[in-house]
Design an enzyme around this catalytic site. Structure first.
Site, mmCIF file in Angstrom:
data_model
loop_
_atom_site.group_PDB
_atom_site.id
_atom_site.type_symbol
_atom_site.label_atom_id
_atom_site.label_comp_id
_atom_site.label_asym_id
_atom_site.label_seq_id
_atom_site.Cartn_x
_atom_site.Cartn_y
_atom_site.Cartn_z
ATOM 1 N N THR A 323 0.833 -1.212 0.000
ATOM 2 C CA THR A 323 0.000 0.000 0.000
ATOM 3 C C THR A 323 0.862 1.255 0.000
ATOM 4 O O THR A 323 2.051 1.211 0.334
ATOM 5 C CB THR A 323 -0.925 0.057 1.235
ATOM 6 O OG1 THR A 323 -0.094 0.127 2.409
ATOM 7 C CG2 THR A 323 -1.815 -1.165 1.341
ATOM 8 N N CYS A 324 0.224 2.391 -0.336
ATOM 9 C CA CYS A 324 0.931 3.675 -0.366
ATOM 10 C C CYS A 324 0.881 4.340 1.003
ATOM 11 O O CYS A 324 0.672 5.543 1.114
ATOM 12 C CB CYS A 324 0.326 4.592 -1.409
ATOM 13 S SG CYS A 324 0.460 3.901 -3.033
ATOM 14 N N ASP A 325 1.005 3.553 2.053
ATOM 15 C CA ASP A 325 1.066 4.107 3.402
ATOM 16 C C ASP A 325 2.452 3.774 3.941
ATOM 17 O O ASP A 325 2.848 2.602 3.945
ATOM 18 C CB ASP A 325 -0.021 3.484 4.275
ATOM 19 C CG ASP A 325 -0.096 4.148 5.635
ATOM 20 O OD1 ASP A 325 0.981 4.441 6.218
ATOM 21 O OD2 ASP A 325 -1.211 4.361 6.132
#
Ligand SMILES: *Cc1c(COP(=O)(O)O)cnc(C)c1O
Length: 376
Positions: A323-325
């Site tokens: 994920t883009c976290d």
């Protein structure tokens, strides 16, 4: 890795990570608990893995269930458990949920303060309540902190309040912290429990039950003591603190019942470096903290990871999710050793993932679907 899981994954066609749970292993675990603690009833902690096939198997083996919500109560009932085999073990319940549980036949509730006792007295009159006491969780890899339970000094008052309001003051509970590596961790809490039994008796209440909670570990990278060692240590603690007045006991295993029964198959999406001279590779999988591996938080649980290159030279890697976290990094402070020949597109097998994976997987962070689950 069991042969059954190996065969399942060999023939699986769908794309994306999945967890596969071998029900034969769950059955073996249940039998090991029953054998190691023969006079103790098993209440499986549903949150560890609520897959209907797991609940049906355990119900058929005679297990009881520790539930934390109306949804979990309904799942356990649907799996074939009768309401007299359920406890509503969450100390934080809405009064209308207590009422629903009571209507569904549940008569055993956890409390840790007077306000919660009052909800039960109103919504589930005459029921049995047990008071949860705080436990420091020392020795646990996933301690449960101060969120649940009251100081042991307060428990007698809580139980007396229940007694006065027409409930049955039934006993005491505690949880020594999840993935508890110390077989003697129950001793202190058993000493507190027996003191509460004595104080209650002095006030005319005769408690019956000690709920020993969960905490039984599953094997990750480090070896752990076997369940029979826990059974022996708990029995010694009970004899030491209760002598000839043995209480009824229950345990609530979650991780220890299903952890080693599950394997996640995932895929390497990218392997890269942050600079030419870096010797630590970043390995990105198609599963991370939000896809089921939340217990890697603070690098608490270190899962064994196998690849087709096992036996090759190993080198340290940072392991991250897709994920883009930026929080979606699993192992960085202590890098994880993976084979130097690992390649993009390789499958990896993450072992010991039968507990606390599907329940922690987010609905669709960044559009990644929740963790798919199969039981075989
Ligand atoms: C989560 C939980 C358990 C299960 O704990 P494990 O460490 O997974 O065995 C047992 N009892 C209660 C009340 C829980 O909340």
């Amino acid at each position: 890795m069991t042969a059954r899981i190996q065969e399942f994954l060999r023939t699986r066609r769908e794309d994306g990570p999945c967890v596969v749970v071998d029900l034969d292993v769950v059955r073996d675990n249940y039998e090991a608990f029953a054998r190691s603690l023969p006079d103790t009833r098993v209440f499986y902690a549903v949150k560890a893995n609520p897959d209907p096939a797991i609940l049906r198997l355990l119900a058929s083996l005679g297990s009881c269930f520790d539930t934390a919500s109306v949804a979990e109560i309904e799942m356990a009932l649907a799996a074939g458990a009768t309401a007299d085999r359920l406890s509503f073990g969450n100390t934080i319940k809405k009064e209308r949920d207590v009422e629903t549980a009571y209507m569904l036949g549940v008569r055993l509730f956890a409390v840790d303060c007077q306000a919660e006792v009052e909800k039960i007295a109103r919504a589930a009159p005459g029921s049995r309540v047990f008071c949860r006491i705080l436990c420091d969780g020392a020795g646990a890899e996933w301690p449960l902190s101060r969120k649940f339970g009251c100081d042991p000094d307060m428990a007698t008052d809580v139980l007396e309040h229940a007694h006065r309001l027409g409930l049955e003051a039934y006993g005491v509970s505690f949880h020594v912290g999840s993935q508890q590596g110390n077989v003697d961790a129950w001793d202190q809490a058993l000493a507190s429990s027996s003191a509460i039994f004595r104080e209650c008796a002095e006030r005319g209440m005769h408690l019956s039950m000690v709920n020993l909670g969960g905490g039984f570990p599953t094997r990750y990278l480090k070896p752990v003591p076997g369940v029979e060692n826990y059974g022996d240590a708990i029995y010694r603690g009970l004899v030491k603190h209760f002598g000839n007045h043995m209480p009824e006991t229950i345990i609530e295993p979650g991780r220890g019942m299903v952890g080693n029964a599950g394997i996640i198959e995932a895929e390497v999406v990218l392997i890269s470096k942050k600079s030419e001279e870096d010797d630590v590779r970043w390995v990105y999988l198609d599963i991370g903290k939000f896809g089921g591996l939340a217990e890697t938080m603070d690098e608490a649980i270190r899962y064994p990871i196998r690849t087709r290159h096992d036996g090759a030279d190993m080198a340290p890697c940072v392991l991250a999710g897709p994920t883009c976290d930026s929080a979606d990094v699993m192992y960085e402070k202590t890098p994880y050793l993976l084979p130097v020949t690992l390649e993009i597109g390789d499958k990896v097998l993450i072992e010991g993932t039968g507990a606390y994976t599907t329940t922690y997987s987010a609905v669709a962070f960044n559009g990644f679907p929740p963790l798919r689950s199969y039981t075989i």
